[in-house]
Motif scaffolding. Structure first.
Motif, PDB file in Angstrom:
ATOM      1  N   LEU A  61       1.013  -1.053  -0.063  1.00 51.12           N
ATOM      2  CA  LEU A  61      -0.146   0.053   0.065  1.00 51.12           C
ATOM      3  C   LEU A  61       0.873   1.255  -0.006  1.00 51.12           C
ATOM      4  N   SER A  63       3.770   1.403  -1.399  1.00 47.05           N
ATOM      5  CA  SER A  63       4.233   1.527  -2.670  1.00 47.05           C
ATOM      6  C   SER A  63       3.103   2.380  -3.694  1.00 47.05           C
ATOM      7  N   ALA A  64       1.898   1.552  -3.543  1.00 51.10           N
ATOM      8  CA  ALA A  64       0.825   2.339  -4.263  1.00 51.10           C
ATOM      9  C   ALA A  64       0.762   3.552  -4.034  1.00 51.10           C
ATOM     10  N   THR A  68       0.864   6.430  -6.988  1.00 49.80           N
ATOM     11  CA  THR A  68      -0.091   7.327  -7.247  1.00 49.80           C
ATOM     12  C   THR A  68       0.141   8.651  -7.337  1.00 49.80           C
ATOM     13  N   THR A  81      -8.657  11.217  -4.863  1.00 52.77           N
ATOM     14  CA  THR A  81      -9.618  10.051  -4.579  1.00 52.77           C
ATOM     15  C   THR A  81      -8.852   8.800  -4.362  1.00 52.77           C
ATOM     16  N   ALA A  82      -7.943   8.551  -5.224  1.00 51.84           N
ATOM     17  CA  ALA A  82      -7.051   7.335  -5.297  1.00 51.84           C
ATOM     18  C   ALA A  82      -6.366   7.388  -3.825  1.00 51.84           C
ATOM     19  N   ALA A  85      -8.354   6.795  -0.983  1.00 58.66           N
ATOM     20  CA  ALA A  85      -8.812   5.334  -0.935  1.00 58.66           C
ATOM     21  C   ALA A  85      -7.774   4.262  -0.106  1.00 58.66           C
ATOM     22  N   ILE A  86      -6.409   4.715  -0.674  1.00 67.00           N
ATOM     23  CA  ILE A  86      -5.331   4.057  -0.325  1.00 67.00           C
ATOM     24  C   ILE A  86      -5.130   4.103   1.270  1.00 67.00           C
ATOM     25  N   THR A  88      -7.036   4.976   3.373  1.00 63.80           N
ATOM     26  CA  THR A  88      -8.053   4.173   4.079  1.00 63.80           C
ATOM     27  C   THR A  88      -7.779   2.973   4.537  1.00 63.80           C
ATOM     28  N   VAL A  89      -7.345   2.364   3.602  1.00 64.44           N
ATOM     29  CA  VAL A  89      -7.020   0.810   3.810  1.00 64.44           C
ATOM     30  C   VAL A  89      -5.510   0.911   4.657  1.00 64.44           C
ATOM     31  N   LEU A  92      -6.731   1.118   8.123  1.00 63.31           N
ATOM     32  CA  LEU A  92      -7.146  -0.082   8.827  1.00 63.31           C
ATOM     33  C   LEU A  92      -6.457  -1.203   8.761  1.00 63.31           C
TER      34      LEU A  92
ATOM     35  N   ALA B  32       1.004   1.313  -9.376  1.00 65.72           N
ATOM     36  CA  ALA B  32       0.010   1.536  -8.149  1.00 65.72           C
ATOM     37  C   ALA B  32      -0.747   0.619  -8.172  1.00 65.72           C
ATOM     38  N   TYR B  35       0.263  -2.662  -7.089  1.00 65.25           N
ATOM     39  CA  TYR B  35       0.637  -2.570  -5.669  1.00 65.25           C
ATOM     40  C   TYR B  35      -0.768  -2.648  -4.825  1.00 65.25           C
ATOM     41  N   ALA B  87      -9.945   0.685  -3.403  1.00 63.64           N
ATOM     42  CA  ALA B  87      -8.648   1.592  -3.379  1.00 63.64           C
ATOM     43  C   ALA B  87      -8.300   1.067  -4.895  1.00 63.64           C
ATOM     44  N   ALA B  90     -10.168   3.085  -7.439  1.00 59.14           N
ATOM     45  CA  ALA B  90      -9.745   4.325  -7.236  1.00 59.14           C
ATOM     46  C   ALA B  90      -8.476   4.531  -8.143  1.00 59.14           C
ATOM     47  N   GLN B  94      -7.644   6.427 -11.333  1.00 53.71           N
ATOM     48  CA  GLN B  94      -6.775   7.736 -11.556  1.00 53.71           C
ATOM     49  C   GLN B  94      -5.805   7.383 -12.705  1.00 53.71           C
TER      50      GLN B  94
END
Lengths: 577, 111
Positions: A61, A63-64, A68, A81-82, A85-86, A88-89, A92, B32, B35, B87, B90, B94
């Protein structure tokens, strides 16, 4: 009979800080507890895999998130937005990972104590390795990994022993015993101690010196590694390997009680103390053979055991012993507070006197109406040599863990007769450390079982794996995970029907006395504080303790109307300077 | 489209004026997505491992408490899984948006 009031009323309250998480670090094992240890260990291992998977998810995550962000200018709204979202994960995953780690910590602790309780060294080793400790970490290595805390539970125990070992070495040096003093300390022992410095244990695994004929042979300890318990093998692997000592083969130590000519006795004592020689009479792994006198004779002198009670009331023979020994009178019998609670009983142990000249134990006489009952209170090791004047020494430890009678058990048995305990009287026995070994021995003794009604035994920080206590005696053992002493028997505690062992994380119980004594998890005050805490926090998880306490009070007949008299006994090996 | 995007040329480790017609400028956003999907797989693995753990014989209330905790942790991981799916969506969106913008920018010459 002269009665004087006890200066302090007996029921000391231990000044302790108890971590609220203690309830999560406390497990009671007994025959009524059916636990599949293999399953529990497997659960702990799997929980570690869950942590690892969540860690990898977190890395992915991150890295994502980075990748992003690269296009944040090209597509700002979609990127925002992305990212959200990331993020948030990520939050968690971080949250759930923390929770799983705490869960793993609890599972690991339970797996460790159950594996330890069963003497299952392989299961213990799996969790021990899992929690980030590992063999190379013995004695001060870095603790890493998600379960580092679990490893430190046991490391702390090792280090407390290590500190004690250093104290003894320092004492030897201070007293000028090295090279030119009263006895020659084993050079190997001291060399090891200085070589390994602050990160190891002063071990003496080789014996190249004395022959048995150099002095009166009192015992020979032989360890057959092939017959030793798994726990013993594990300890040997874990402790010996970092020092370059191989785990294979059988070794024999010749022991005598004469410091002047045979250091082997001390070496065996040390090995026992270090957990490398958890003498186990029943396993055949280690046997104490040779001339072990009957319990009516001193193993040192061959003379009758010297127990001393300076109160004339108990008989002229006792006074004679006292005169011979020249010991100071402990004091006349005294009225004292009735230890209605087990914690009050434990707190009495620490107040017993001890000097190199003599040891001491206490017998309490409880009178409730027409009912008379007794408590025998035994303190732990006070002298770190073997066969000297004070029988609360390493010789008694060796004999006790091997299941052999000792001067201390003989002295206490004699005192029980002399103080007036009648056949059929109700008796309880309690002890800390060596006192716990002795308590288990006495309760296992057929003569004691046939003569008295031993209704309860309480031990704290004691290796009682070889106690064979019948179901008619309710036995409760307290064992801290930060105290290695209870593991020195190298085996699980027996349960013939009514024995239970409380395993707890000693790090959750902090006392002022612990800090002052430097004994860490082995200090009596920690065990007393635990007992107090359990008395105040009765829960389903400690129901055996509640039942044991209720049984003890009922059988002894203790209550507000009970009056209690304290009798002190000094013990010494007569004829020993 | 305006010059606001000219900063992006400093992000790519290559010359976007010669490479714009290739998909390479969009590699980061493609990674991304990969990942995010990996994270999803790890969460699936965590949940699967956690679900397989059984604590039937562990002592009474302690086992119940641990099993209760296990159930709650499973629910939390499922929640993370659902969020991870969001995610992935999203990040894919993106990437698509960035792709469209990049093509437009290349066509107009304005970054």
């Amino acid at each position: 009979m002269v009665m004087t009031p006890d200066q302090d009323q007996g029921a000391d309250s231990v000044n302790a800080f108890v971590d609220p998480r203690l309830s999560e670090r406390l497990v009671v094992t007994s025959a009524s507890t059916a636990v599949d240890t293999d399953q529990l260990v497997a659960a702990a291992v799997s929980a570690a895999d869950v942590v690892a998977a969540l860690t990898q998810a977190g890395v992915a995550l991150s890295s994502a998130l980075w990748n992003t962000n690269v296009h944040r200018k090209l597509a700002p709204e979609a990127t925002a937005t992305a990212v959200m979202a990331i993020q948030t994960v990520c939050d968690l995953v971080t949250s759930v990972k923390t929770r799983v780690q705490q869960w793993l910590d609890g599972l690991s602790y339970a797996a460790l104590v159950y594996a330890g309780a069963e003497g299952d060294a392989r299961a213990f080793n799996r969790v021990w390795q899992l929690t980030g400790s590992g063999a190379n970490s013995i004695g001060g290595g870095a603790w890493e990994g998600p379960g580092a805390a679990a490893g430190s539970w046991w490391n702390t125990g090792m280090l407390s022993i290590h500190s004690k070992a250093h104290d003894v070495v320092n004492t030897v040096e201070t007293l000028g015993m090295l090279g030119g003093g009263g006895f020659l300390a084993p050079p190997i022992l001291l060399n090891r101690a200085s070589r390994v410095g602050s990160v190891g244990l002063p071990l003496a695994l080789e014996f190249t010196g004395q022959k048995a004929s150099d002095a009166g042979l009192l015992f020979r300890a032989q360890i057959d590694i092939n017959k030793a318990s798994e726990m013993f093998v594990l300890k040997r692997l874990l402790v010996a390997r970092p020092l370059g000592i191989g785990p294979e083969g059988a070794q024999t130590w010749w022991g005598t009680s004469d410091f002047g000519t045979a250091p082997a006795a001390l070496e065996v004592s040390w090995l026992t103390d270090m957990g490398l020689a958890p003498l186990k009479g029943s396993s055949g792994a280690i046997s104490v053979v040779g001339t072990v006198p009957s319990d009516s004779l001193s193993t040192k002198t061959g003379k009758p055991v010297g127990w001393i009670h300076t109160d004339n009331r108990v008989g002229s023979e006792a006074q004679k012993f006292s005169d011979q020994a020249g010991a100071a009178p402990p004091r006349p019998p005294q009225m004292t507070a009735t230890p209605v609670t087990a914690s009050a009983l434990l707190s009495r142990i620490g107040r017993l006197d001890s000097t190199p000249d003599h040891g001491q134990f206490e017998i309490l006489r409880h009178q409730t109406g027409q009912k008379t009952s007794w408590s025998v209170v035994v303190r732990g090791t006070q002298v770190w040599g073997t066969g000297q004047r004070n029988p609360q020494d390493m010789l008694t430890n060796i004999q006790g863990v091997a299941g052999a009678p000792s001067d201390q058990t003989a002295g206490i048995k004699e005192a029980m007769k002399t103080v007036g305990i009648k056949p059929g009287d109700t008796v309880e026995i309690t002890g800390h450390s060596q006192g716990g070994i002795v308590a288990g021995q006495l309760a296992s003794d057929q003569e004691i079982q046939q003569k008295y009604r031993v209704v309860s035994v309480l031990t704290a920080g004691a290796p009682t794996g070889n106690a064979y206590v019948p179901a008619s005696t309710h036995m409760l053992n307290l064992e801290s995970s930060r105290d290695i002493v209870p593991a020195l028997d190298g085996t699980a505690n027996l349960d013939l029907g009514n024995s239970a062992t409380v395993h707890f994380d000693g790090g959750m119980v902090k006392t002022v006395a612990q800090e002052n004594s430097g004994a860490g998890g082995h200090d009596l005050s920690g065990y007393t504080a635990l007992m107090q805490w359990m008395e105040q926090h009765s829960a389903e998880s400690t129901q055996e303790v509640t039942q044991w306490s209720r049984h003890r009070v009922e059988q002894l007949g203790l209550g507000a109307e009970t009056t209690t008299t304290s009798y002190l006994f000094n013990t010494a090996r007569l004829g020993v300077d | 489209m305006n010059g606001d995007y000219t900063d992006d040329v400093f992000i790519f480790p290559y010359d976007p004026f010669t490479k714009w017609s290739t998909p390479e400028p969009l590699m980061p956003s493609g990674a991304a997505v990969d990942y995010a999907q990996q994270a999803q797989a790890h969460l699936e693995s965590a949940l699967s491992t956690l679900t397989a753990i059984t604590l039937n014989d562990w002592r009474g209330s302690a086992a119940q408490a641990a099993q209760g905790e296990q159930t709650e942790i499973s629910a939390q991981i499922r929640q993370a899984q659902a969020s991870a799916a969001q995610a992935v969506w999203a990040v894919s969106a993106q990437r698509e948006a960035a792709s469209v913008r990049m093509v437009c920018a290349a066509a107009t010459g304005v970054y």
